[in-house]
Design a protein around this motif. Structure first.
Motif, short mmCIF file in Angstrom:
data_model
loop_
_atom_site.label_atom_id
_atom_site.label_comp_id
_atom_site.label_asym_id
_atom_site.label_seq_id
_atom_site.Cartn_x
_atom_site.Cartn_y
_atom_site.Cartn_z
N ASN A 234 34.08 37.87 41.89
CA ASN A 234 33.48 39.09 41.34
C ASN A 234 33.75 39.22 39.84
OD1 ASN A 234 32.45 39.88 43.81
ND2 ASN A 234 34.27 41.08 44.35
N TYR A 235 35.01 38.94 39.46
CA TYR A 235 35.36 39.03 38.04
C TYR A 235 34.60 38.00 37.22
CZ TYR A 235 39.09 42.50 38.46
OH TYR A 235 39.79 43.65 38.65
N LYS A 236 34.36 36.82 37.82
CA LYS A 236 33.61 35.79 37.09
C LYS A 236 32.16 36.22 36.89
CE LYS A 236 36.38 31.69 38.10
NZ LYS A 236 36.41 30.36 38.72
N LEU B 214 39.01 40.39 31.06
CA LEU B 214 38.53 39.77 32.30
C LEU B 214 39.11 38.37 32.48
CD1 LEU B 214 34.77 40.85 32.21
CD2 LEU B 214 36.47 41.52 33.93
N ILE C 103 31.18 39.35 36.62
CA ILE C 103 31.25 40.36 35.55
C ILE C 103 31.45 39.69 34.20
CG2 ILE C 103 32.57 42.33 34.66
CD1 ILE C 103 33.26 43.02 37.57
N LEU C 104 32.33 38.67 34.19
CA LEU C 104 32.59 37.94 32.94
C LEU C 104 31.31 37.28 32.42
CD1 LEU C 104 34.57 36.84 30.83
CD2 LEU C 104 35.04 34.92 32.38
N GLN D 139 37.91 38.38 44.71
CA GLN D 139 38.11 39.12 43.45
C GLN D 139 37.82 38.23 42.25
OE1 GLN D 139 41.88 41.15 43.21
NE2 GLN D 139 41.81 41.75 45.37
N GLU E 263 42.65 38.67 33.57
CA GLU E 263 42.73 39.10 34.97
C GLU E 263 42.40 37.93 35.90
OE1 GLU E 263 43.53 41.70 38.04
OE2 GLU E 263 43.85 41.94 35.88
N ILE E 264 41.38 37.15 35.55
CA ILE E 264 41.00 36.00 36.37
C ILE E 264 42.13 34.97 36.40
CG2 ILE E 264 39.45 34.00 36.48
CD1 ILE E 264 37.23 35.84 35.43
N LYS F 152 36.81 43.25 26.20
CA LYS F 152 36.58 43.33 27.64
C LYS F 152 36.55 41.93 28.25
CE LYS F 152 33.62 45.58 31.04
NZ LYS F 152 32.43 46.44 31.24
#
Length: 378
Positions: free
Chosen positions: A68-70, A315, A72-73, A65, A318-319, A311
Protein backbone atom coordinates in the motif's frame (compact mmCIF):
# COMPACT_ATOMS: atom_id res chain seq x y z
CA UNK A 1 7.01 -17.64 3.13
CA UNK A 2 7.92 -17.42 -0.57
CA UNK A 3 9.44 -20.23 -2.56
CA UNK A 4 12.80 -18.42 -2.57
CA UNK A 5 12.80 -18.27 1.21
CA UNK A 6 11.87 -21.92 1.44
CA UNK A 7 14.91 -22.81 -0.65
CA UNK A 8 17.03 -20.75 1.69
CA UNK A 9 15.78 -22.89 4.56
CA UNK A 10 16.79 -25.99 2.69
CA UNK A 11 20.28 -24.57 2.15
CA UNK A 12 20.48 -23.91 5.86
CA UNK A 13 19.71 -27.58 6.44
CA UNK A 14 22.51 -28.64 4.12
CA UNK A 15 25.01 -26.40 5.93
CA UNK A 16 24.30 -28.10 9.23
CA UNK A 17 24.11 -31.61 7.71
CA UNK A 18 27.20 -32.93 9.46
CA UNK A 19 26.14 -31.63 12.84
CA UNK A 20 22.59 -32.96 12.30
CA UNK A 21 23.85 -36.35 11.22
CA UNK A 22 25.66 -36.77 14.49
CA UNK A 23 22.77 -35.49 16.70
CA UNK A 24 19.54 -36.39 14.91
CA UNK A 25 19.89 -36.89 11.24
CA UNK A 26 20.41 -34.96 8.01
CA UNK A 27 18.01 -32.41 6.37
CA UNK A 28 18.41 -31.83 2.64
CA UNK A 29 16.39 -30.62 -0.25
CA UNK A 30 16.19 -32.92 -3.22
CA UNK A 31 15.55 -36.61 -3.67
CA UNK A 32 16.99 -39.92 -2.54
CA UNK A 33 17.02 -43.31 -4.25
CA UNK A 34 14.08 -45.54 -3.37
CA UNK A 35 16.24 -48.43 -2.00
CA UNK A 36 17.34 -46.44 1.11
CA UNK A 37 15.76 -47.11 4.48
CA UNK A 38 12.64 -45.09 5.04
CA UNK A 39 13.28 -44.53 8.72
CA UNK A 40 16.40 -42.54 7.97
CA UNK A 41 14.61 -39.88 5.84
CA UNK A 42 12.14 -37.18 6.91
CA UNK A 43 9.97 -35.22 4.53
CA UNK A 44 8.56 -31.71 5.21
CA UNK A 45 6.35 -29.32 3.18
CA UNK A 46 7.88 -25.91 3.75
CA UNK A 47 4.84 -24.11 2.29
CA UNK A 48 2.60 -25.66 4.89
CA UNK A 49 5.06 -24.96 7.68
CA UNK A 50 5.49 -21.36 6.59
CA UNK A 51 1.73 -20.76 6.29
CA UNK A 52 1.04 -22.41 9.60
CA UNK A 53 3.60 -20.40 11.56
CA UNK A 54 2.11 -17.73 13.92
CA UNK A 55 4.46 -15.04 12.58
CA UNK A 56 3.18 -15.50 9.02
CA UNK A 57 0.05 -13.43 9.66
CA UNK A 58 2.13 -10.51 10.94
CA UNK A 59 4.52 -10.89 8.01
CA UNK A 60 1.55 -10.84 5.59
CA UNK A 61 0.19 -7.70 7.27
CA UNK A 62 3.57 -6.03 6.85
CA UNK A 63 3.64 -7.14 3.22
CA UNK A 64 0.22 -5.58 2.59
CA UNK A 65 1.23 -2.37 4.33
CA UNK A 66 4.44 -2.21 2.30
CA UNK A 67 2.48 -2.75 -0.92
CA UNK A 68 0.00 0.00 0.00
CA UNK A 69 2.78 2.41 0.92
CA UNK A 70 4.55 1.64 -2.35
CA UNK A 71 1.36 2.48 -4.27
CA UNK A 72 1.11 5.76 -2.37
CA UNK A 73 4.81 6.38 -2.95
CA UNK A 74 4.38 5.81 -6.66
CA UNK A 75 1.46 8.27 -6.73
CA UNK A 76 3.48 10.88 -4.85
CA UNK A 77 6.40 10.45 -7.25
CA UNK A 78 4.01 10.99 -10.13
CA UNK A 79 2.62 14.06 -8.35
CA UNK A 80 6.14 15.37 -7.85
CA UNK A 81 6.99 14.96 -11.51
CA UNK A 82 3.70 16.56 -12.55
CA UNK A 83 4.30 19.41 -10.12
CA UNK A 84 7.74 20.03 -11.60
CA UNK A 85 6.31 19.98 -15.11
CA UNK A 86 3.43 22.29 -14.13
CA UNK A 87 5.82 24.62 -12.37
CA UNK A 88 8.08 24.77 -15.40
CA UNK A 89 5.08 25.55 -17.57
CA UNK A 90 3.95 28.16 -15.06
CA UNK A 91 7.37 29.69 -15.00
CA UNK A 92 7.44 29.50 -18.77
CA UNK A 93 4.27 31.62 -18.91
CA UNK A 94 5.85 34.25 -16.69
CA UNK A 95 6.35 36.68 -19.54
CA UNK A 96 2.78 36.13 -20.63
CA UNK A 97 1.51 36.93 -17.14
CA UNK A 98 3.80 39.92 -16.91
CA UNK A 99 2.57 41.22 -20.25
CA UNK A 100 -1.03 40.81 -19.14
CA UNK A 101 -0.37 42.89 -16.04
CA UNK A 102 1.45 45.52 -18.06
CA UNK A 103 -1.42 45.54 -20.55
CA UNK A 104 -3.76 46.11 -17.62
CA UNK A 105 -1.68 49.13 -16.62
CA UNK A 106 -1.87 50.38 -20.20
CA UNK A 107 -5.62 49.80 -20.24
CA UNK A 108 -5.96 51.82 -17.05
CA UNK A 109 -3.93 54.61 -18.61
CA UNK A 110 -6.05 54.52 -21.75
CA UNK A 111 -9.15 54.70 -19.59
CA UNK A 112 -7.69 57.71 -17.77
CA UNK A 113 -7.00 59.33 -21.15
CA UNK A 114 -10.54 58.59 -22.32
CA UNK A 115 -11.94 60.03 -19.09
CA UNK A 116 -9.80 63.15 -19.49
CA UNK A 117 -10.89 63.54 -23.11
CA UNK A 118 -14.52 63.19 -22.07
CA UNK A 119 -14.00 65.67 -19.23
CA UNK A 120 -12.54 68.27 -21.61
CA UNK A 121 -15.25 67.65 -24.21
CA UNK A 122 -17.91 68.16 -21.56
CA UNK A 123 -16.11 71.28 -20.44
CA UNK A 124 -16.19 72.60 -24.01
CA UNK A 125 -19.86 71.66 -24.35
CA UNK A 126 -20.69 73.52 -21.14
CA UNK A 127 -18.77 76.55 -22.39
CA UNK A 128 -20.67 76.40 -25.69
CA UNK A 129 -23.95 76.21 -23.82
CA UNK A 130 -22.86 79.13 -21.66
CA UNK A 131 -22.12 81.19 -24.78
CA UNK A 132 -25.54 80.37 -26.20
CA UNK A 133 -27.18 81.31 -22.92
CA UNK A 134 -25.27 84.60 -22.90
CA UNK A 135 -26.39 85.30 -26.46
CA UNK A 136 -30.00 84.54 -25.55
CA UNK A 137 -29.88 86.74 -22.45
CA UNK A 138 -28.17 89.64 -24.20
CA UNK A 139 -30.47 89.34 -27.20
CA UNK A 140 -33.50 89.31 -24.93
CA UNK A 141 -32.24 92.39 -23.10
CA UNK A 142 -31.60 94.13 -26.43
CA UNK A 143 -35.08 93.31 -27.68
CA UNK A 144 -36.66 94.61 -24.50
CA UNK A 145 -34.62 97.84 -24.78
CA UNK A 146 -35.47 98.39 -28.44
CA UNK A 147 -39.11 97.47 -27.92
CA UNK A 148 -39.39 100.00 -25.11
CA UNK A 149 -37.70 102.64 -27.23
CA UNK A 150 -40.02 101.80 -30.14
CA UNK A 151 -43.07 101.97 -27.93
CA UNK A 152 -41.95 105.32 -26.57
CA UNK A 153 -41.36 106.70 -30.06
CA UNK A 154 -44.69 105.41 -31.31
CA UNK A 155 -46.45 106.75 -28.25
CA UNK A 156 -44.82 110.18 -28.71
CA UNK A 157 -45.74 110.22 -32.41
CA UNK A 158 -49.28 109.14 -31.64
CA UNK A 159 -49.58 111.95 -29.11
CA UNK A 160 -48.23 114.38 -31.66
CA UNK A 161 -50.76 113.21 -34.25
CA UNK A 162 -53.50 113.36 -31.68
CA UNK A 163 -52.67 117.00 -30.98
CA UNK A 164 -52.70 117.73 -34.72
CA UNK A 165 -56.03 115.98 -34.99
CA UNK A 166 -57.39 117.92 -32.07
CA UNK A 167 -56.38 121.16 -33.81
CA UNK A 168 -58.05 119.98 -36.96
CA UNK A 169 -61.20 119.14 -35.02
CA UNK A 170 -61.14 122.62 -33.50
CA UNK A 171 -60.79 124.19 -36.94
CA UNK A 172 -63.70 122.09 -38.27
CA UNK A 173 -65.82 123.08 -35.30
CA UNK A 174 -65.15 126.76 -35.99
CA UNK A 175 -65.93 126.23 -39.65
CA UNK A 176 -69.14 124.17 -39.29
CA UNK A 177 -70.58 124.59 -35.81
CA UNK A 178 -72.25 128.01 -36.41
CA UNK A 179 -74.06 126.79 -39.50
CA UNK A 180 -75.00 123.52 -37.82
CA UNK A 181 -76.44 125.35 -34.81
CA UNK A 182 -78.42 127.73 -37.03
CA UNK A 183 -79.95 124.86 -38.96
CA UNK A 184 -80.86 123.05 -35.76
CA UNK A 185 -82.50 126.19 -34.40
CA UNK A 186 -84.51 126.66 -37.59
CA UNK A 187 -85.73 123.08 -37.36
CA UNK A 188 -87.12 123.79 -33.91
CA UNK A 189 -89.52 126.47 -35.18
CA UNK A 190 -93.08 125.17 -35.56
CA UNK A 191 -93.86 127.73 -38.17
CA UNK A 192 -91.78 125.95 -40.79
CA UNK A 193 -93.51 124.33 -43.62
CA UNK A 194 -92.90 120.77 -44.40
CA UNK A 195 -90.85 121.69 -47.41
CA UNK A 196 -88.72 124.09 -45.40
CA UNK A 197 -88.30 121.52 -42.65
CA UNK A 198 -87.12 118.93 -45.15
CA UNK A 199 -84.81 121.41 -46.77
CA UNK A 200 -83.15 122.33 -43.49
CA UNK A 201 -82.92 118.74 -42.42
CA UNK A 202 -81.12 117.78 -45.61
CA UNK A 203 -78.77 120.73 -45.32
CA UNK A 204 -77.98 119.79 -41.72
CA UNK A 205 -77.25 116.20 -42.62
CA UNK A 206 -75.09 117.21 -45.55
CA UNK A 207 -73.20 119.72 -43.43
CA UNK A 208 -72.53 117.24 -40.62
CA UNK A 209 -71.56 114.60 -43.12
CA UNK A 210 -69.12 116.99 -44.77
CA UNK A 211 -67.62 117.82 -41.37
CA UNK A 212 -67.33 114.15 -40.42
CA UNK A 213 -65.82 113.27 -43.78
CA UNK A 214 -63.14 115.91 -43.35
CA UNK A 215 -62.46 114.68 -39.80
CA UNK A 216 -62.35 111.04 -40.93
CA UNK A 217 -60.07 111.96 -43.80
CA UNK A 218 -57.69 113.64 -41.35
CA UNK A 219 -57.85 110.71 -38.94
CA UNK A 220 -57.12 108.28 -41.76
CA UNK A 221 -54.25 110.43 -42.86
CA UNK A 222 -52.66 110.37 -39.41
CA UNK A 223 -53.44 106.69 -38.96
CA UNK A 224 -51.72 105.88 -42.23
CA UNK A 225 -48.75 108.00 -41.29
CA UNK A 226 -48.59 106.28 -37.88
CA UNK A 227 -48.92 102.84 -39.48
CA UNK A 228 -46.14 103.62 -41.93
CA UNK A 229 -43.89 104.88 -39.16
CA UNK A 230 -44.59 101.75 -37.11
CA UNK A 231 -43.73 99.53 -40.08
CA UNK A 232 -40.51 101.45 -40.66
CA UNK A 233 -39.65 101.29 -36.97
CA UNK A 234 -40.37 97.55 -36.86
CA UNK A 235 -38.13 96.94 -39.87
CA UNK A 236 -35.45 99.04 -38.23
CA UNK A 237 -36.01 97.12 -34.99
CA UNK A 238 -35.65 93.75 -36.74
CA UNK A 239 -32.55 94.96 -38.55
CA UNK A 240 -30.90 96.14 -35.34
CA UNK A 241 -31.81 92.86 -33.59
CA UNK A 242 -30.37 90.84 -36.49
CA UNK A 243 -27.19 92.90 -36.56
CA UNK A 244 -26.84 92.61 -32.80
CA UNK A 245 -27.47 88.87 -32.95
CA UNK A 246 -24.84 88.43 -35.69
CA UNK A 247 -22.41 90.45 -33.63
CA UNK A 248 -23.04 88.31 -30.54
CA UNK A 249 -22.69 85.09 -32.54
CA UNK A 250 -19.48 86.28 -34.12
CA UNK A 251 -18.04 87.16 -30.70
CA UNK A 252 -19.25 83.84 -29.30
CA UNK A 253 -17.70 81.91 -32.18
CA UNK A 254 -14.36 83.62 -31.61
CA UNK A 255 -14.57 82.92 -27.89
CA UNK A 256 -15.52 79.29 -28.59
CA UNK A 257 -12.64 78.79 -31.03
CA UNK A 258 -10.26 80.28 -28.51
CA UNK A 259 -11.61 78.02 -25.78
CA UNK A 260 -11.41 75.01 -28.07
CA UNK A 261 -7.75 75.75 -28.80
CA UNK A 262 -7.07 76.06 -25.07
CA UNK A 263 -8.73 72.71 -24.40
CA UNK A 264 -6.90 71.05 -27.29
CA UNK A 265 -3.62 72.36 -25.90
CA UNK A 266 -4.57 71.14 -22.43
CA UNK A 267 -5.42 67.68 -23.80
CA UNK A 268 -2.17 67.59 -25.80
CA UNK A 269 -0.17 68.45 -22.66
CA UNK A 270 -2.06 65.80 -20.71
CA UNK A 271 -1.42 63.16 -23.37
CA UNK A 272 2.25 64.06 -23.53
CA UNK A 273 2.63 63.86 -19.76
CA UNK A 274 0.61 60.66 -19.65
CA UNK A 275 2.77 59.07 -22.34
CA UNK A 276 5.98 60.02 -20.54
CA UNK A 277 4.64 58.91 -17.17
CA UNK A 278 3.25 55.70 -18.65
CA UNK A 279 6.60 54.77 -20.20
CA UNK A 280 8.37 55.46 -16.91
CA UNK A 281 5.66 53.71 -14.90
CA UNK A 282 5.73 50.64 -17.14
CA UNK A 283 9.49 50.28 -16.69
CA UNK A 284 9.23 50.63 -12.91
CA UNK A 285 6.22 48.35 -12.69
CA UNK A 286 7.89 45.76 -14.91
CA UNK A 287 10.93 45.65 -12.64
CA UNK A 288 8.78 45.36 -9.52
CA UNK A 289 6.48 42.77 -11.07
CA UNK A 290 9.38 40.69 -12.35
CA UNK A 291 11.00 40.68 -8.94
CA UNK A 292 7.76 40.09 -7.05
CA UNK A 293 6.31 37.47 -9.39
CA UNK A 294 9.66 35.71 -9.76
CA UNK A 295 10.12 35.46 -6.01
CA UNK A 296 6.56 34.29 -5.49
CA UNK A 297 6.77 31.65 -8.22
CA UNK A 298 10.11 30.28 -7.04
CA UNK A 299 8.90 30.33 -3.45
CA UNK A 300 5.68 28.55 -4.39
CA UNK A 301 7.62 26.00 -6.40
CA UNK A 302 10.02 25.31 -3.56
CA UNK A 303 7.25 25.04 -0.99
CA UNK A 304 5.17 22.63 -3.04
CA UNK A 305 8.08 20.46 -4.17
CA UNK A 306 9.54 20.43 -0.66
CA UNK A 307 6.20 19.37 0.79
CA UNK A 308 5.79 16.51 -1.67
CA UNK A 309 9.47 15.50 -1.35
CA UNK A 310 9.15 15.37 2.44
CA UNK A 311 6.12 13.16 2.09
CA UNK A 312 8.02 10.87 -0.30
CA UNK A 313 10.96 10.66 2.13
CA UNK A 314 8.59 9.84 4.97
CA UNK A 315 7.00 7.09 2.86
CA UNK A 316 10.41 5.63 2.00
CA UNK A 317 11.43 5.66 5.65
CA UNK A 318 8.19 3.95 6.59
CA UNK A 319 8.61 1.32 3.86
CA UNK A 320 12.22 0.65 4.91
CA UNK A 321 11.11 0.33 8.52
CA UNK A 322 8.33 -2.10 7.59
CA UNK A 323 10.63 -4.13 5.36
CA UNK A 324 13.22 -4.33 8.15
CA UNK A 325 10.60 -5.49 10.63
CA UNK A 326 9.26 -8.00 8.10
CA UNK A 327 12.79 -9.29 7.43
CA UNK A 328 13.39 -9.75 11.14
CA UNK A 329 10.12 -11.66 11.50
CA UNK A 330 10.95 -13.84 8.50
CA UNK A 331 14.37 -14.64 9.98
CA UNK A 332 12.76 -15.49 13.32
CA UNK A 333 10.20 -17.69 11.55
CA UNK A 334 12.87 -19.43 9.44
CA UNK A 335 15.07 -20.02 12.45
CA UNK A 336 12.12 -21.27 14.49
CA UNK A 337 11.02 -23.69 11.75
CA UNK A 338 14.60 -24.99 11.34
CA UNK A 339 14.97 -25.60 15.05
CA UNK A 340 11.61 -27.40 15.34
CA UNK A 341 12.40 -29.60 12.30
CA UNK A 342 15.70 -30.58 13.90
CA UNK A 343 14.01 -31.39 17.19
CA UNK A 344 11.28 -33.47 15.50
CA UNK A 345 13.89 -35.22 13.33
CA UNK A 346 16.02 -35.96 16.39
CA UNK A 347 13.10 -37.31 18.36
CA UNK A 348 12.06 -39.44 15.34
CA UNK A 349 15.67 -40.66 14.82
CA UNK A 350 15.77 -39.26 11.33
CA UNK A 351 19.18 -38.68 9.88
CA UNK A 352 18.16 -36.73 6.77
CA UNK A 353 15.25 -34.27 6.26
CA UNK A 354 14.22 -33.37 2.75
CA UNK A 355 12.20 -30.22 2.18
CA UNK A 356 9.75 -29.96 -0.72
CA UNK A 357 10.68 -33.44 -2.01
CA UNK A 358 9.65 -34.85 -5.36
CA UNK A 359 7.12 -37.66 -5.65
CA UNK A 360 9.72 -40.43 -6.23
CA UNK A 361 11.37 -39.87 -2.84
CA UNK A 362 10.49 -42.32 -0.03
CA UNK A 363 10.59 -41.10 3.54
CA UNK A 364 8.66 -40.31 6.70
CA UNK A 365 6.30 -37.32 6.43
CA UNK A 366 6.91 -35.18 9.50
CA UNK A 367 5.19 -31.96 8.33
CA UNK A 368 2.18 -32.44 10.63
CA UNK A 369 4.40 -33.14 13.66
CA UNK A 370 6.41 -30.03 12.94
CA UNK A 371 3.17 -27.99 12.60
CA UNK A 372 1.93 -29.29 15.92
CA UNK A 373 5.15 -28.23 17.58
CA UNK A 374 4.96 -24.85 15.87
CA UNK A 375 1.38 -24.29 17.09
CA UNK A 376 2.31 -25.40 20.59
CA UNK A 377 5.00 -22.77 20.52
CA UNK A 378 7.42 -25.30 21.94
Amino acid sequence: MSRHNMKNVGITFLIIVVFSAILAGQIVKGERPKDSAQSDIGLVNMDMLTKGHPLTEQINQFTKQIANYKVILNNENENLQKLKVDTEEYLGSFNSQLNKRLELIKDNSMKAIADKREELNNKLKRYHQQLNDDISNKLMAKKESLEKKLQDEISALNNSYQKELDKHKEALNQEYNDRIINLRLKLKFNSLSKAEHNKYSVELEELMAEKNDKLTEKENYYNERLKKVIEEKELEFAKKIKEYQNKLQEEAEKAYNKKEEEIRAELADYLSNMENNLEKDLKEREEVLREDMGENLVSAENRLISKVQNKINDLKDEINSLEERRRELMERRSKDIDEIIQEVAKSSKIKLVIADSLQNVDGIEITDKVLEEIKLGR
